[in-house]
Scaffold this motif. Sequence first.
Motif, PDB file in Angstrom:
ATOM      1  N   SER A  45       0.829  -1.214   0.000  1.00  0.00           N
ATOM      2  CA  SER A  45       0.000   0.000   0.000  1.00  0.00           C
ATOM      3  C   SER A  45       0.860   1.259   0.000  1.00  0.00           C
ATOM      4  O   SER A  45       0.650   2.182  -0.796  1.00  0.00           O
ATOM      5  CB  SER A  45      -0.927  -0.001   1.214  1.00  0.00           C
ATOM      6  N   GLU A  59      -3.080   6.126 -13.951  1.00  0.00           N
ATOM      7  CA  GLU A  59      -4.272   6.472 -13.171  1.00  0.00           C
ATOM      8  C   GLU A  59      -3.902   6.643 -11.693  1.00  0.00           C
ATOM      9  O   GLU A  59      -3.067   5.892 -11.154  1.00  0.00           O
ATOM     10  CB  GLU A  59      -5.332   5.384 -13.304  1.00  0.00           C
ATOM     11  N   SER A  60      -4.506   7.604 -11.053  1.00  0.00           N
ATOM     12  CA  SER A  60      -4.272   7.798  -9.621  1.00  0.00           C
ATOM     13  C   SER A  60      -4.976   6.685  -8.830  1.00  0.00           C
ATOM     14  O   SER A  60      -5.961   6.106  -9.287  1.00  0.00           O
ATOM     15  CB  SER A  60      -4.783   9.164  -9.174  1.00  0.00           C
ATOM     16  N   LEU A  61      -4.462   6.437  -7.639  1.00  0.00           N
ATOM     17  CA  LEU A  61      -5.004   5.350  -6.819  1.00  0.00           C
ATOM     18  C   LEU A  61      -6.335   5.768  -6.203  1.00  0.00           C
ATOM     19  O   LEU A  61      -6.399   6.697  -5.394  1.00  0.00           O
ATOM     20  CB  LEU A  61      -4.007   4.977  -5.717  1.00  0.00           C
ATOM     21  N   ASP A  62      -7.396   5.089  -6.600  1.00  0.00           N
ATOM     22  CA  ASP A  62      -8.717   5.355  -6.038  1.00  0.00           C
ATOM     23  C   ASP A  62      -9.135   4.180  -5.158  1.00  0.00           C
ATOM     24  O   ASP A  62      -8.318   3.318  -4.803  1.00  0.00           O
ATOM     25  CB  ASP A  62      -9.723   5.602  -7.168  1.00  0.00           C
ATOM     26  N   ALA A  63     -10.415   4.137  -4.828  1.00  0.00           N
ATOM     27  CA  ALA A  63     -10.910   3.083  -3.941  1.00  0.00           C
ATOM     28  C   ALA A  63     -10.731   1.707  -4.565  1.00  0.00           C
ATOM     29  O   ALA A  63     -10.377   0.730  -3.882  1.00  0.00           O
ATOM     30  CB  ALA A  63     -12.377   3.329  -3.609  1.00  0.00           C
ATOM     31  N   LEU A  64     -10.980   1.592  -5.885  1.00  0.00           N
ATOM     32  CA  LEU A  64     -10.810   0.302  -6.552  1.00  0.00           C
ATOM     33  C   LEU A  64      -9.356  -0.150  -6.494  1.00  0.00           C
ATOM     34  O   LEU A  64      -9.065  -1.328  -6.246  1.00  0.00           O
ATOM     35  CB  LEU A  64     -11.278   0.403  -8.009  1.00  0.00           C
ATOM     36  N   ALA A  65      -8.445   0.798  -6.732  1.00  0.00           N
ATOM     37  CA  ALA A  65      -7.025   0.451  -6.674  1.00  0.00           C
ATOM     38  C   ALA A  65      -6.642  -0.035  -5.282  1.00  0.00           C
ATOM     39  O   ALA A  65      -5.923  -1.047  -5.135  1.00  0.00           O
ATOM     40  CB  ALA A  65      -6.179   1.649  -7.068  1.00  0.00           C
ATOM     41  N   ARG A  66      -7.100   0.677  -4.246  1.00  0.00           N
ATOM     42  CA  ARG A  66      -6.789   0.263  -2.876  1.00  0.00           C
ATOM     43  C   ARG A  66      -7.344  -1.121  -2.578  1.00  0.00           C
ATOM     44  O   ARG A  66      -6.699  -1.949  -1.912  1.00  0.00           O
ATOM     45  CB  ARG A  66      -7.350   1.291  -1.881  1.00  0.00           C
ATOM     46  N   TYR A  97      -5.432  -4.993 -11.747  1.00  0.00           N
ATOM     47  CA  TYR A  97      -4.804  -3.741 -11.326  1.00  0.00           C
ATOM     48  C   TYR A  97      -4.062  -3.102 -12.503  1.00  0.00           C
ATOM     49  O   TYR A  97      -4.184  -1.898 -12.755  1.00  0.00           O
ATOM     50  CB  TYR A  97      -3.860  -4.039 -10.165  1.00  0.00           C
ATOM     51  N   TYR A 102      -3.376   1.463 -13.386  1.00  0.00           N
ATOM     52  CA  TYR A 102      -2.720   2.011 -12.201  1.00  0.00           C
ATOM     53  C   TYR A 102      -1.205   1.849 -12.317  1.00  0.00           C
ATOM     54  O   TYR A 102      -0.685   1.088 -13.136  1.00  0.00           O
ATOM     55  CB  TYR A 102      -3.238   1.312 -10.939  1.00  0.00           C
TER      56      TYR A 102
END
Length: 407
Positions: A45, A59-66, A97, A102
Amino acid sequence: MEEHIRRVGFGPPWIRGPYLSGADDGRGVWRLPWFSSVLVAVFVSIGSGFAAHAQQDRESLDALARALLLVGPALLVVRYRYPVLCVIGVALSATLYLGAGYAYGPIFVTVAVACFAAVVSGHRKAAWSAIGLLWAGHLLVGHLLYRYLPPSGDVGAPWGPELGVAAWVAAVLVGSELVRVRREQWLHDRRERAAAEARRADEERLRIARELHDVLAHSISVINVQAGVGLALLDSDREQARTALTTIKAASKEALGEVRQVLDTLRTSGDAPRTPAPGLDRLPELVEQAAGAGLGVELETEGDPVALSPGADLAAFRIVQEALTNVVRHSGSRTARVRVGYGDGLLTLRIDDAGPATGDEAGGSGNGLVGMRERAAALGGTIDAGPRPDGGFRVRASLPLKPKETP
């Protein structure tokens, strides 16, 4: 580690797999590798955050990425119990991912850990398939599907860096295979050591059983004969009955002493016995004990006596002792002849009685000849035992003549 490899878990065998039972608390309660999985989750993380900051074109890390970043470490919790499910799930989450555009980063650490666990647990095909799936997905995303996937305006990846990716994949697989081979060798060596220890324990049990059998069989045979004499003469010849009881006392004392010596070797493993083991130098005592049982023994020696090693000396004494015990038990003869010969690199023992056989088992176990053969075979010798043409019985032992080593 002293625990064995076990197969545990629920579901079909292709999903679950053997795991190092260090995850077992010793009471059959399965423990999950929470700590290492949490460490991987924290590392992935935080590291992915730095990677996203450095790769502004992704792409910036959003909720899906997390969520995708946490799926892998969550699956690692069951990597010992379900290694196939774990490695495939981790590879799929990493592929999703990457397909979502990402940033590249430490998510591949999760794949490496899952692949490692699968290979080490024996599921090589699953690990290779999973990492092949991830690599194929990476090639598709980077060189074919990038037009249709985020980030917008992405261009195809150059082919040059694929060599680095291939090297990373090869390193993960080769490292896992090396650990698997080393682990299998360690398990094989541990099984060999356990088998050797079991063999040594069995040999020691046999040795103790032979010692106790020879000591007790001889002494109790003497006691049995003398008890019969004492009972028969108790009223008519009290003096002879007294002599029989005296012989019983001496034989029982001798038996107790030798049994105590055998038991001392068990209580003080590795220490030298407090009393020397009997050898051929005690044959006169054996002849005297046989005389107490009503058996006249003629003792002869041929050749120049040689000081034997303790093992050979004890074996020779026990063979003669058992042979005389069998004469007392099973022969109608009241005389026996013992010949000890030295020469031609062999120690020969010959015990004869005139017979005939009484057919009385006298409470024998039938292990006497077996024990004699085991003793001789352990020293590379042989035992021949059987009736003589004139109706008597002969025991002949040949043992390699290995003189006692001098310091």
